[in-house]
Design an enzyme around this catalytic site. Structure first.
Site, short mmCIF file in Angstrom:
data_model
loop_
_atom_site.label_atom_id
_atom_site.label_comp_id
_atom_site.label_asym_id
_atom_site.label_seq_id
_atom_site.Cartn_x
_atom_site.Cartn_y
_atom_site.Cartn_z
N LYS A 92 -31.08 26.62 22.83
CA LYS A 92 -30.49 25.76 21.79
C LYS A 92 -29.17 25.13 22.24
O LYS A 92 -28.82 24.04 21.81
CB LYS A 92 -30.29 26.56 20.51
CG LYS A 92 -31.59 26.99 19.82
CD LYS A 92 -32.37 25.81 19.26
CE LYS A 92 -33.58 26.25 18.45
NZ LYS A 92 -34.43 25.09 18.05
N GLU A 128 -29.09 23.39 10.38
CA GLU A 128 -30.01 24.38 9.83
C GLU A 128 -30.26 25.43 10.90
O GLU A 128 -30.05 25.17 12.08
CB GLU A 128 -31.34 23.72 9.45
CG GLU A 128 -32.37 23.56 10.59
CD GLU A 128 -31.96 22.58 11.69
OE1 GLU A 128 -31.03 21.80 11.47
OE2 GLU A 128 -32.59 22.62 12.77
N SER A 144 -37.45 31.17 26.07
CA SER A 144 -36.49 30.33 25.34
C SER A 144 -35.24 31.07 24.88
O SER A 144 -34.19 30.47 24.71
CB SER A 144 -37.17 29.67 24.15
OG SER A 144 -37.76 30.66 23.32
#
Lengths: 394, 259
Positions: free
Chosen positions: A85, A107, A374
């Site tokens: 991210k 969010e 990830s």
């Protein structure tokens, strides 16, 4: 293809109040993406702060155990803040600052995007508010505290299913209220154009590096790249630079929750139909009347009823395939990776591990598969323990 | 082009919104009747949606109550049909998010609207650029697409106003629907800009709940839209909101007329 469209998908289905702002965002992005100073700054941040390039790790024990393709893990879990991210967030927050914004909102599902946004906001002196479903603030309590440590305000969203979809609703509502000083750091390749493009571009560093790394290590392209898909940011980042390499299979792993045949899943490609929601045309889990369905996954990051428009397009044209992975399979893969390679991965990423555990043997040892790992799994340990009936609370 | 909408704005108009099916579809029919009897010139019927991103807490809650009570599209159509039979001259407009229309099929949806006698549609998540999703179908069935103009629209006012149909919905404030004690936007300059490019009537909504606001903004524009305040009354009085709604509509209509 029409601007902002991926086949029939994409578009800008948002309230009029946001239209001028989204046009400004698009113009700014078109400028900064070619601006040397911006790119130098971003690349420095990615290298010095986020720790890029991330490793491409040869999972030798897993390879031997599964028998078949050589398995590589693209270690996005080793980035600062513990997931992919940060790639997108550093880009967007840096751009927002240059656009003159003083405040960012985001969010978050699992909390990874929220933590990354709060981190970048702290670094770049921006005010920060995070919207997170109440269900998720409960199951990811540690991440909530982490965001607060970083100076962000965390709003627990109590509307609807109180998960990621509702967090997006609230973030959009907030953005409409304060569009002048606030940038909405959308965390996935979803929402109205230009977000799917911006997030994809910032995440494409994953496949840019992975391609170079695998060519150095193996001297040829991988047979397949595999990643989990909720909204689809790490998978789009992992796929992007391989899309034109037709011999590379692109495999996205959706959250099948308790099973695609049960009401409790979030497998959008398996069960979704065409719709228009959250600013985009794409596939959504919904009923016959277009009401968005409550979805479920053990993984808060995949617990989303839609999928980014470019994924929907890659599915339509058959370039990528999307497979459902259940909670049970993901948890088993989570445990397997911990024991086999000594890596505790995010339960989201475990969906991709689970798929490779099924298919590795179908490939030969001179072929390779890259899995996008990830995120790291610290945030999930307590939830996995509970899933296994061990009563640990954070 | 709807005659009923044109007629509704012959004098300063009071536009009343409520969410269909809250608390029940039968009560919605009764409440719409009371609002019209009280003086509402246009009725906006909100089609409930699971994720109404442009709504504040009051209307969000109404959407959930309605869906939980089993409201669906066929019931909303029946509701509109019954209202139309009883009130042949009152303008009826649907407010819906795009997905339910898209899923139903735009052509089928507007054919149904035409058959029932619905005059217009408001789609808060469909900006000018995406009108193509429904424009042909709406036109083919004679349903006006009512456009929204926001405080941030600026240079877009011309674009939107030039193609406006029915009436123009002026969004008074940034943010979502809900009652506001103060509206800071310069509504007059927006209305003036709109009037340069369109002769369609303008109605100001988002935040309006008091008669003083109705008087103020209908003096500037051609009418006012009230949603959250009505829905709040339905929430508060449940099955017994009829008389309150009638009195409220009467008070607001009088305020619009400067009485």
């Amino acid at each position: 293809m029409e601007k902002g469209r991926y086949g029939i998908h994409g578009g800008q289905y948002i309230p009029e109040t946001l239209m001028n702002e989204i046009h400004k965002l698009e113009e700014s992005y078109e400028f900064y993406k070619n601006d040397k100073e911006f790119n130098d700054e971003l690349n420095t941040l990615l290298r010095e702060y986020a720790g890029r390039p991330s490793l491409l790790y040869y999972a030798e024990k897993m390879t031997k155990d599964l028998g078949g393709a050589k398995i590589y893990l693209k270690r996005e879990d080793l980035n600062h803040t513990g997931s992919h991210k940060i790639n997108n967030v550093l880009g967007q927050v840096l751009m927002a600052k240059k656009m003159g914004k003083t405040r960012v909102i985001a969010e978050t599902g699992a909390g990874q995007h929220g933590v990354a946004t709060a981190t970048a906001a702290a670094l770049m002196d921006m005010e920060c508010e995070i919207f997170m479903g109440k269900e998720d603030t409960d199951r990811q309590a540690l991440n909530v505290y982490r965001m607060e440590l970083l100076g962000a305000k965390v709003n627990a969203v109590t509307t609807g299913t109180m998960t990621l979809k509702d967090a997006v609703n609230e973030a959009m509502r907030e953005w409409v209220s304060r569009v002048n000083d606030t940038h909405y750091v959308l965390g996935s390749v979803m929402g109205p154009h230009p977000f799917p493009m911006i997030v994809r571009d910032f995440q494409s560093v994953i496949s840019k590096e992975a391609k170079q790394q695998i060519l150095e290590l193996e001297g040829k392209l991988p047979a397949a790249v595999v990643a989990c898909v909720g909204g689809g940011s790490n998978s789009m980042g992992m796929f992007y630079n391989f899309i034109n390499d037709k011999e590379v299979e692109l495999i996205g792993c959706e959250a099948a929750g308790k099973g695609v045949d049960t009401p409790q899943n979030a497998a959008t490609i398996a069960n979704g139909t065409l719709g228009i929601f959250h600013g985009m045309k794409s596939y959504f889990c919904q009923n016959d009347e277009g009401q968005i369905a409550p979805v479920y996954s053990i993984s808060a990051g995949l617990d989303y009823p839609g999928i980014g428009p470019e994924h929907a397009y890659l599915h339509d044209i058959g370039r990528a395939q999307y497979v459902p992975i259940t909670d049970e399979e993901a948890v088993a893969a989570f445990e397997y990776l911990a024991r086999t390679e000594g890596i505790i991965c995010a339960v989201e990423s475990a969906h991709a591990i689970a798929q490779v555990m099924k298919i590795a043997k179908n490939y030969s040892p001179d072929q390779s598969i890259i899995i996008c790992l990830s995120g790291r799994g610290d945030k999930d340990v307590a939830a996995i323990a509970r899933y296994r009936g061990v009563k640990i609370y954070e | 082009m709807s005659k009923r909408i044109d007629n509704a704005f012959k004098e300063k108009a009071f536009v009343a919104f409520l969410t269909a099916g809250d608390p029940s579809i039968e009560k919605s029919e009764e409440y719409i009747g009371r609002l019209i009897d009280g003086g509402a010139d246009v009725i906006e019927i909100g089609i409930p949606f699971s994720d109404p991103i442009a709504e504040g807490p009051v209307i969000q809650a109404a959407n959930i109550r309605s869906l939980s009570a089993g409201c669906d599209l066929s019931k909303v159509f029946t509701l509109a049909e019954n209202v139309r039979k009883k009130y042949p001259d009152t303008a009826i407009v649907f407010l819906t998010y795009l997905n339910p229309v898209y899923k139903y099929g735009a052509d089928e949806f507007f054919a149904k609207c035409e058959q029932i006698g619905v005059d217009g549609i408001i789609v808060p998540d469909m900006p000018f650029e995406e009108k193509g999703e429904i424009a042909d179908a709406a036109k083919a069935h004679g349903i006006d697409i009512i456009s929204l103009i926001a405080p941030t629209s600026e240079d877009r006012i011309k674009l939107i106003a030039k193609q406006a149909e029915g009436y123009i919905y002026i969004v008074s404030s940034m943010g979502v629907t809900g009652m506001r004690s103060e509206i800071k936007t310069d509504i007059r300059s927006i209305v003036e800009a709109v009037r340069k490019y369109s002769d369609k009537p303008t109605a100001v909504g988002f935040g309006i709940n008091k008669p003083e606001q109705a008087a103020k903004y209908s003096a500037i524009a051609d009418g006012v839209i009230v949603g959250s305040a009505i829905v709040k009354m339905v929430e508060q009085y449940g099955e017994n909101a009829g008389d309150k709604l009638y009195e409220y509509a009467k008070m607001m209509k009088n305020a619009c007329l400067g009485k």
